[in-house]
Scaffold this motif. Structure first.
Motif, PDB file in Angstrom:
ATOM      1  N   THR A 174       0.843  -1.195   0.000  1.00  0.00           N
ATOM      2  CA  THR A 174       0.000   0.000   0.000  1.00  0.00           C
ATOM      3  C   THR A 174       0.876   1.242   0.000  1.00  0.00           C
ATOM      4  O   THR A 174       2.099   1.178   0.214  1.00  0.00           O
ATOM      5  CB  THR A 174      -0.921   0.017   1.227  1.00  0.00           C
ATOM      6  OG1 THR A 174      -0.119   0.113   2.415  1.00  0.00           O
ATOM      7  CG2 THR A 174      -1.755  -1.260   1.298  1.00  0.00           C
ATOM      8  N   ASN A 241      -9.348   0.698   5.072  1.00  0.00           N
ATOM      9  CA  ASN A 241      -9.697   0.201   3.738  1.00  0.00           C
ATOM     10  C   ASN A 241      -8.706  -0.871   3.276  1.00  0.00           C
ATOM     11  O   ASN A 241      -9.097  -1.889   2.678  1.00  0.00           O
ATOM     12  CB  ASN A 241      -9.712   1.369   2.753  1.00  0.00           C
ATOM     13  CG  ASN A 241     -10.157   0.947   1.368  1.00  0.00           C
ATOM     14  OD1 ASN A 241     -11.335   0.659   1.145  1.00  0.00           O
ATOM     15  ND2 ASN A 241      -9.225   0.905   0.425  1.00  0.00           N
ATOM     16  N   ALA A 242      -7.421  -0.645   3.579  1.00  0.00           N
ATOM     17  CA  ALA A 242      -6.401  -1.615   3.177  1.00  0.00           C
ATOM     18  C   ALA A 242      -6.591  -2.950   3.893  1.00  0.00           C
ATOM     19  O   ALA A 242      -6.368  -4.022   3.305  1.00  0.00           O
ATOM     20  CB  ALA A 242      -5.016  -1.050   3.468  1.00  0.00           C
ATOM     21  N   TYR A 244      -9.446  -4.299   4.956  1.00  0.00           N
ATOM     22  CA  TYR A 244     -10.580  -5.014   4.358  1.00  0.00           C
ATOM     23  C   TYR A 244     -10.243  -5.521   2.959  1.00  0.00           C
ATOM     24  O   TYR A 244     -10.669  -6.615   2.558  1.00  0.00           O
ATOM     25  CB  TYR A 244     -11.820  -4.120   4.327  1.00  0.00           C
ATOM     26  CG  TYR A 244     -12.554  -4.068   5.643  1.00  0.00           C
ATOM     27  CD1 TYR A 244     -13.076  -5.232   6.210  1.00  0.00           C
ATOM     28  CD2 TYR A 244     -12.732  -2.874   6.334  1.00  0.00           C
ATOM     29  CE1 TYR A 244     -13.754  -5.205   7.426  1.00  0.00           C
ATOM     30  CE2 TYR A 244     -13.399  -2.822   7.543  1.00  0.00           C
ATOM     31  CZ  TYR A 244     -13.903  -3.989   8.086  1.00  0.00           C
ATOM     32  OH  TYR A 244     -14.564  -3.959   9.284  1.00  0.00           O
ATOM     33  N   ASP A 245      -9.489  -4.730   2.196  1.00  0.00           N
ATOM     34  CA  ASP A 245      -9.072  -5.187   0.872  1.00  0.00           C
ATOM     35  C   ASP A 245      -8.221  -6.445   0.971  1.00  0.00           C
ATOM     36  O   ASP A 245      -8.377  -7.398   0.182  1.00  0.00           O
ATOM     37  CB  ASP A 245      -8.277  -4.082   0.153  1.00  0.00           C
ATOM     38  CG  ASP A 245      -9.181  -2.991  -0.399  1.00  0.00           C
ATOM     39  OD1 ASP A 245     -10.409  -3.211  -0.450  1.00  0.00           O
ATOM     40  OD2 ASP A 245      -8.654  -1.919  -0.758  1.00  0.00           O
ATOM     41  N   TYR A 246      -7.314  -6.466   1.947  1.00  0.00           N
ATOM     42  CA  TYR A 246      -6.447  -7.628   2.132  1.00  0.00           C
ATOM     43  C   TYR A 246      -7.263  -8.850   2.548  1.00  0.00           C
ATOM     44  O   TYR A 246      -7.030  -9.965   2.063  1.00  0.00           O
ATOM     45  CB  TYR A 246      -5.380  -7.321   3.186  1.00  0.00           C
ATOM     46  CG  TYR A 246      -4.281  -8.348   3.254  1.00  0.00           C
ATOM     47  CD1 TYR A 246      -3.118  -8.197   2.507  1.00  0.00           C
ATOM     48  CD2 TYR A 246      -4.404  -9.487   4.047  1.00  0.00           C
ATOM     49  CE1 TYR A 246      -2.101  -9.146   2.549  1.00  0.00           C
ATOM     50  CE2 TYR A 246      -3.406 -10.440   4.108  1.00  0.00           C
ATOM     51  CZ  TYR A 246      -2.247 -10.264   3.353  1.00  0.00           C
ATOM     52  OH  TYR A 246      -1.256 -11.202   3.390  1.00  0.00           O
ATOM     53  N   THR A 248     -10.427  -9.440   1.922  1.00  0.00           N
ATOM     54  CA  THR A 248     -11.222  -9.901   0.780  1.00  0.00           C
ATOM     55  C   THR A 248     -10.371 -10.677  -0.225  1.00  0.00           C
ATOM     56  O   THR A 248     -10.790 -11.718  -0.756  1.00  0.00           O
ATOM     57  CB  THR A 248     -11.887  -8.697   0.087  1.00  0.00           C
ATOM     58  OG1 THR A 248     -12.699  -8.000   1.027  1.00  0.00           O
ATOM     59  CG2 THR A 248     -12.734  -9.156  -1.092  1.00  0.00           C
ATOM     60  N   LYS A 249      -9.154 -10.188  -0.455  1.00  0.00           N
ATOM     61  CA  LYS A 249      -8.301 -10.792  -1.476  1.00  0.00           C
ATOM     62  C   LYS A 249      -7.632 -12.077  -1.003  1.00  0.00           C
ATOM     63  O   LYS A 249      -7.552 -13.064  -1.753  1.00  0.00           O
ATOM     64  CB  LYS A 249      -7.242  -9.779  -1.913  1.00  0.00           C
ATOM     65  CG  LYS A 249      -6.326 -10.287  -3.019  1.00  0.00           C
ATOM     66  CD  LYS A 249      -5.329  -9.214  -3.432  1.00  0.00           C
ATOM     67  CE  LYS A 249      -4.400  -9.710  -4.540  1.00  0.00           C
ATOM     68  NZ  LYS A 249      -3.424  -8.673  -4.946  1.00  0.00           N
TER      69      LYS A 249
END
Length: 758
Positions: A174, A241-242, A244-246, A248-249
């Protein structure tokens, strides 16, 4: 011994797991330096015993609430050998947010995927091996409810405790990752868990900045040159946000969901009814009434009411009066008693037999009069008067435990949020309030989940108005005594109305505080609604055992000491002469009671009572030590005070109150006022000490004054209106004047901030 900490979101099953691990070995203390509950126990389910510490339920490790500060300080400072992060597997992504923060600490972590039985019922599946590979720490499937996987969890936690671990961040790649690395490198020699501290400094964490001032300045220098294309310099939003992105991915691929289309889950179907905009609150009120009826009513099946209707309609066959099948230990001439009253009557029969047998044995042995009175009335009379209500307390706690463990109480907080916001509180404040029905101490501690200090203060102040188990003997005994003395009413209905009166007083007080001295903006209400589930028998029984153990311990310590002191003061004069029951008016306690008795005249149990009326004044004062002392005082003094009424048998609980009503001449309105005074006044010493620890500096003294004024005002209002009716006009004028003064003051106050309704 290895120490393992349990941590996780609220409603993730952490308490159920703690009870399953520790069982009867759990005990409660305080966190070092703060008056906050600390639960600790020993688990022997693994290959070796370990100490288990239950951390407060939290959503993150940011210092938004005192609970979050306590949880992270314990992990960072006390350095447990391992942290078990309990994750609700039915809400995986949301729960793993906290996990990503734990991963940044230099502490061994084991992730416990809880509620896997619920997940299986839904047809979903989590590949725990894939998730373990991607998270980088052990992942264990468990069900705290059924006990599945618990032994494996403890063994893997013990194994992990022996292996040091360095914190890692999910923020790699990030725009903030370089800044995190630079600050962490700088803090390597300064502290443990440098990655965690570095991220918190960059987020602007107030706790971190006050401790690591030099590193904070370095972080500020890096941030001055930082500008993210999407979030600008809002680092907190960027990091969230980072994360949650991690998740999810990298983590979500381990979750396989069953294709259900638009089919509603069981919880969603139930919520359509129980959380309905119009039906939700009436359903909750009806549930409370049923609980109180089952616990306290002496006419469980409404047979007495059917009899009244039968007479009115000329159908005498409906009447059950005089029917021998309904008389005796478990019923009355009116009908069958509720299960709570049946159990109380059974225990009363046992304690009465014990008390009578001991007193009779002492008399037969030629013991002195003072010795017979001391043991029979001073020790056993007061002690049994309190213990006689233990069955009903446990029945009430049983129902509240079921409502809480089933997930229903979280829904009640949700449906009450709209109303609470109009009062000046968030729906989250309901949870500590409802806990007040059990005990004010953990309820006050639970206000740490409220982020706003003013909201915490107002909630702490009204928690005692939600009558705890210690006040239950007062309600039950007074309600039963009033029915016996005045021949009207229903104990269950009277008790329900008194609980309702306490809640109404709390809401009115909140409006007053949040409109004047404790005004402020409301924080958003965010709460995970857990799936409905059947409460576990073992965890429910352990919860009841804790309540029973606490009540009995208190009865044989504080209450026993109080009853002995009360008996002593009531049977000796100021020149230390022993007084028989017939001349108690000359005792130390009687003279003190007569001195303070006039203070309670506006409330209906003061100077208007006859010479024995001082007992009510003394009981109200002894109740400040422990609320159980009120009925213990009645039990200790009743046999002596009413001796002139030819009542020679031992008097406990309801019988003692009924006899005192006849001996003192207190009216029905005075009895109601006495109940409300004890419900609303300064709570027991333990609750007062807890309030002092939880309230902000400078608020404790005002809180004591608030409790005293509220209890005196409400009880005086109820007595004067109930006794004379006409003072209602005066009270309405007083309330209208107070409301007008508040409105005018708010308009003129330049610091006023209007509270916006949601």
């Amino acid at each position: 011994m290895i120490t393992i900490a349990l941590a996780g979101n609220p409603n993730c099953g952490k308490t159920t797991l703690f009870n399953a691990l520790t069982g009867a070995t759990a005990h409660v203390g305080n966190w070092p330096g703060v008056t906050v509950d600390k639960r600790e126990g020993v688990c022997k389910k693994g290959d070796k015993p370990v100490t288990v510490v239950d951390l407060p339920g939290i959503y993150s490790l940011s210092p938004y609430t005192p609970e979050e500060v306590i949880a992270r300080n314990y992990i960072l400072d006390s350095k447990p050998d391992c942290v078990i992060n309990i994750v609700d597997s039915t809400n995986l992504e949301r729960n793993l947010y906290l996990t990503t923060q734990f991963l940044e600490m230099d502490v061994p972590i084991v992730v416990a995927l809880n509620m896997t039985d619920e997940l299986d019922k839904r047809g979903d599946r989590i590949d725990s091996k894939l998730l373990e590979e991607r998270i980088g720490v052990p992942v264990v499937r468990i069900s705290a409810f059924t006990g599945y996987g618990i032994k494996d969890l403890i063994n893997r936690a013990v194994a992990a405790a022996g292996r040091p671990r360095k914190g890692i961040s999910v923020l790699a790649g990030t725009s903030i990752s370089d800044a995190v690395s630079q600050v962490a490198d700088r803090m390597n020699d300064e502290t443990q868990s440098p990655v965690f501290h570095a991220i918190k400094l960059l987020e602007g964490d107030s706790v971190e900045r006050s401790v690591h001032k030099k590193s904070a300045s370095y972080a500020d220098k890096l941030l001055s040159e930082f500008d993210d294309p999407l979030f600008g310099n809002d680092i907190e939003a960027l990091v969230a946000n980072a994360r949650y992105d991690y998740i999810t991915k990298h983590f979500s691929p381990a979750l396989y969901r069953k294709e259900t289309g638009n089919t509603l889950t069981r919880s969603e179907k139930i919520d359509r009814v129980l959380t309905n905009k119009w039906a939700g609150i009436p359903i909750f009120a009806a549930i409370l009434f049923v609980i109180f009826h089952i616990t306290f009513s002496e006419d469980f099946l409404f047979l007495g009411a059917m009899g009244l209707l039968g007479r009115a309609w000329g159908a005498e066959w409906v009447c059950f009066e005089g029917n021998a099948y309904f008389e005796g230990l478990f019923g009355s001439s009116a009908g069958i008693m509720s299960p709570g009253v049946m159990l109380a009557n059974l225990l009363n029969g046992i304690t009465g037999a014990v008390q009578g047998g001991v007193s009779g044995g002492l008399e037969a042995a030629g013991a002195a009069e003072w010795a017979v009175g001391f043991v029979g009335d001073g020790v056993l009379g007061g002690l049994f008067a309190v213990l006689s209500f233990l069955p009903q307390i446990l029945v009430l706690f049983l129902f509240f435990s079921i409502l809480e463990d089933s997930g229903y109480m979280a829904r009640v907080a949700f449906i009450l949020d709209r109303i609470f916001r109009r009062l000046g509180l968030s729906g989250r404040a309901f949870m500590p309030m409802i806990m007040g029905f059990g005990c004010s101490i953990p309820a006050m501690i639970n206000t740490r989940t409220l982020a706003d200090a003013k909201e915490r203060t107002s909630t702490v102040r009204v928690i005692p108005f939600f009558s705890c188990g210690a006040k239950l003997p007062i309600l039950t005994a007074m309600a039963g005594g009033m029915i016996g003395a005045f021949g009207v009413g229903d104990a269950g209905l009277i008790t329900f109305l008194m609980y309702l009166a306490g809640m109404i007083t709390a809401f009115v007080a909140i409006i007053a505080m949040r409109s004047t001295t404790l005004r402020g903006e409301l924080t958003p209400f965010i709460m995970e609604l857990p799936n409905y589930r059947m409460p576990g028998f073992k965890s429910t029984m352990l919860h009841l055992w804790d309540k029973c153990k606490h009540f009995i311990k208190k009865a044989f310590t504080v209450i026993l000491a109080s009853t002995i002191i009360i008996w002593f003061l009531s049977h000796f004069s100021w020149n230390w002469t022993f007084l028989s029951d017939e001349v108690m008016d000359g005792s130390i306690l009687a003279s003190i009671g007569m001195l303070i008795q006039p203070l309670f005249t506006p409330m209906g149990f003061g100077a208007q009572l006859n010479s024995a009326g001082w007992v009510f004044a003394v009981a109200a004062i002894t109740g400040l030590i422990a609320k159980e002392n009120v009925i213990a005082t009645f039990g200790t003094l009743a046999a002596s005070v009413v001796s002139g009424f030819a009542l020679d048998e031992a008097l406990e609980g309801v019988d003692a109150v009924e006899a005192l009503i006849g001996a003192t001449g207190v009216s029905g309105a005075g009895c109601i006022a006495f109940i409300l005074f004890n419900m609303l006044t300064i709570p027991c010493f333990a609750a007062v000490a807890t309030a002092r620890g939880e309230l902000p500096k400078g608020k404790f003294g005002w809180t004591l004054l608030f409790w005293a004024i509220t209890s005196c005002s409400v009880s005086a209002m109820i007595y004067t209106v109930g006794q004379f009716v006409w003072p209602i006009a005066i009270w309405l004028l007083v309330l209208a004047a107070a409301a007008t003064a508040v409105v005018i003051w708010n308009k003129k106050n330049p610091l006023n901030k209007e509270i916006k309704s949601a």
